[in-house]
Every structure is written in C-alpha cells, then in structure tokens.
Write a protein that holds these residues in place. Structure first.
Motif, mmCIF file in Angstrom:
data_model
loop_
_atom_site.group_PDB
_atom_site.id
_atom_site.type_symbol
_atom_site.label_atom_id
_atom_site.label_comp_id
_atom_site.label_asym_id
_atom_site.label_seq_id
_atom_site.Cartn_x
_atom_site.Cartn_y
_atom_site.Cartn_z
ATOM 1 N N HIS A 256 15.320 51.051 67.900
ATOM 2 C CA HIS A 256 14.666 50.546 66.688
ATOM 3 C C HIS A 256 15.634 50.442 65.522
ATOM 4 C CE1 HIS A 256 10.433 50.161 67.758
ATOM 5 N NE2 HIS A 256 10.655 51.153 68.604
ATOM 6 N N ARG A 257 16.641 51.287 65.494
ATOM 7 C CA ARG A 257 17.620 51.290 64.410
ATOM 8 C C ARG A 257 18.628 50.142 64.548
ATOM 9 N NH1 ARG A 257 18.521 56.548 63.969
ATOM 10 N NH2 ARG A 257 19.693 56.600 65.887
ATOM 11 N N ALA A 258 18.859 49.666 65.762
ATOM 12 C CA ALA A 258 19.855 48.607 65.998
ATOM 13 C C ALA A 258 19.382 47.264 65.437
ATOM 14 C CB ALA A 258 20.107 48.474 67.502
ATOM 15 N N PRO A 259 20.324 46.449 64.933
ATOM 16 C CA PRO A 259 19.960 45.097 64.488
ATOM 17 C C PRO A 259 19.369 44.299 65.655
ATOM 18 C CG PRO A 259 22.175 45.666 63.769
ATOM 19 C CD PRO A 259 21.736 46.743 64.717
ATOM 20 N N MET A 260 18.461 43.404 65.360
ATOM 21 C CA MET A 260 17.743 42.647 66.395
ATOM 22 C C MET A 260 18.678 42.031 67.439
ATOM 23 S SD MET A 260 14.490 42.894 66.032
ATOM 24 C CE MET A 260 13.591 41.507 66.648
ATOM 25 N N GLY A 261 19.766 41.423 67.016
ATOM 26 C CA GLY A 261 20.667 40.758 67.947
ATOM 27 C C GLY A 261 21.469 41.717 68.819
ATOM 28 N N ASP A 262 21.513 42.985 68.424
ATOM 29 C CA ASP A 262 22.301 43.977 69.161
ATOM 30 C C ASP A 262 21.458 44.861 70.071
ATOM 31 O OD1 ASP A 262 24.503 43.036 67.829
ATOM 32 O OD2 ASP A 262 24.488 44.634 66.325
ATOM 33 N N ARG A 263 20.154 44.642 70.085
ATOM 34 C CA ARG A 263 19.281 45.504 70.866
ATOM 35 C C ARG A 263 19.360 45.171 72.357
ATOM 36 N NH1 ARG A 263 13.670 45.632 67.354
ATOM 37 N NH2 ARG A 263 14.519 46.826 65.615
ATOM 38 N N PRO A 264 19.585 46.196 73.176
ATOM 39 C CA PRO A 264 19.540 45.964 74.621
ATOM 40 C C PRO A 264 18.082 45.774 75.056
ATOM 41 C CG PRO A 264 19.859 48.284 74.169
ATOM 42 C CD PRO A 264 19.888 47.575 72.841
ATOM 43 N N SER A 265 17.922 45.335 76.268
ATOM 44 C CA SER A 265 16.577 45.170 76.810
ATOM 45 C C SER A 265 15.917 46.540 76.904
ATOM 46 C CB SER A 265 16.643 44.537 78.201
ATOM 47 O OG SER A 265 15.411 44.704 78.861
ATOM 48 N N ILE A 266 14.783 46.693 76.266
ATOM 49 C CA ILE A 266 14.082 47.984 76.296
ATOM 50 C C ILE A 266 13.621 48.308 77.725
ATOM 51 C CG2 ILE A 266 11.795 47.091 75.709
ATOM 52 C CD1 ILE A 266 13.203 50.353 74.322
ATOM 53 N N ALA A 267 13.295 47.291 78.502
ATOM 54 C CA ALA A 267 12.871 47.519 79.886
ATOM 55 C C ALA A 267 14.011 48.140 80.703
ATOM 56 C CB ALA A 267 12.403 46.213 80.513
ATOM 57 N N ASP A 268 15.237 47.653 80.488
ATOM 58 C CA ASP A 268 16.396 48.214 81.192
ATOM 59 C C ASP A 268 16.633 49.668 80.785
ATOM 60 O OD1 ASP A 268 16.756 45.773 82.427
ATOM 61 O OD2 ASP A 268 18.359 45.142 81.054
ATOM 62 N N ASP A 269 16.505 49.933 79.489
ATOM 63 C CA ASP A 269 16.699 51.299 79.001
ATOM 64 C C ASP A 269 15.650 52.249 79.561
ATOM 65 O OD1 ASP A 269 18.931 50.629 77.603
ATOM 66 O OD2 ASP A 269 17.921 50.500 75.665
ATOM 67 N N LEU A 270 14.407 51.813 79.563
ATOM 68 C CA LEU A 270 13.338 52.670 80.075
ATOM 69 C C LEU A 270 13.488 52.917 81.557
ATOM 70 C CD1 LEU A 270 10.292 51.265 78.082
ATOM 71 C CD2 LEU A 270 11.532 53.405 77.664
ATOM 72 N N ALA A 271 13.915 51.897 82.284
ATOM 73 C CA ALA A 271 14.143 52.064 83.732
ATOM 74 C C ALA A 271 15.281 53.049 83.980
ATOM 75 C CB ALA A 271 14.451 50.708 84.361
ATOM 76 N N ALA A 272 16.323 52.985 83.142
ATOM 77 C CA ALA A 272 17.448 53.896 83.297
ATOM 78 C C ALA A 272 17.027 55.338 83.018
ATOM 79 C CB ALA A 272 18.582 53.495 82.351
ATOM 80 N N LEU A 273 16.025 55.517 82.179
ATOM 81 C CA LEU A 273 15.519 56.851 81.879
ATOM 82 C C LEU A 273 14.461 57.304 82.884
ATOM 83 C CD1 LEU A 273 15.189 56.515 78.022
ATOM 84 C CD2 LEU A 273 16.780 57.996 79.251
ATOM 85 N N GLY A 274 14.110 56.440 83.813
ATOM 86 C CA GLY A 274 13.098 56.778 84.803
ATOM 87 C C GLY A 274 11.679 56.680 84.287
#
Length: 65
Positions: free
Chosen positions: A46-64
């Motif tokens: 949420h803190r990252a600028p819009m253009g720099d945000r990774p895919s939230i789905a990828d991040d959540l999958a990486a966290l299980g």
C-alpha cells in the motif's frame, strides 16, 4: 516535501492488522492477516507508488495465503 510514513501493527488473537499513515493522515487500515509478516507485506504494498506495486496475488501466493 518528503513523505513520512508510519506503520502500526496490532495483534488480536491469532490475527494481525495494520494502520498506515502518511504525513500524519490515515492512509490505509486493514485487518485479518494470518501472520505479522503478511500484514507487513500488505502495508509495504500500500505504501509503494502505483506503478511500482508488484502483483498482490503473487505476493499472497508467496506467503501461502
């Protein structure tokens, strides 16, 4: 002016939440994360600028999640 960010974490039972402020103003408040790390990762997203945000789905999958 440089933005000043503050992240506050809170644990409620086995769930975590975060409150994110920008220059003293509420930016985002979210809850119900399974771990402290997941709450921090979401706050970082949420803190990252819009253009720099990774895919939230990828991040959540990486966290299980």
């Amino acid at each position: 002016m440089t933005d000043h960010w503050h992240t506050e974490l809170k644990q409620d039972g086995d769930r975590w939440s975060f409150t994110l402020t920008q220059n003293g103003v509420l930016h985002t408040r979210m809850a119900n994360y399974k771990s402290r790390e997941a709450a921090l990762k979401a706050a970082d997203w949420h803190r990252a600028p819009m253009g720099d945000r990774p895919s939230i789905a990828d991040d959540l999958a990486a966290l299980g999640l």
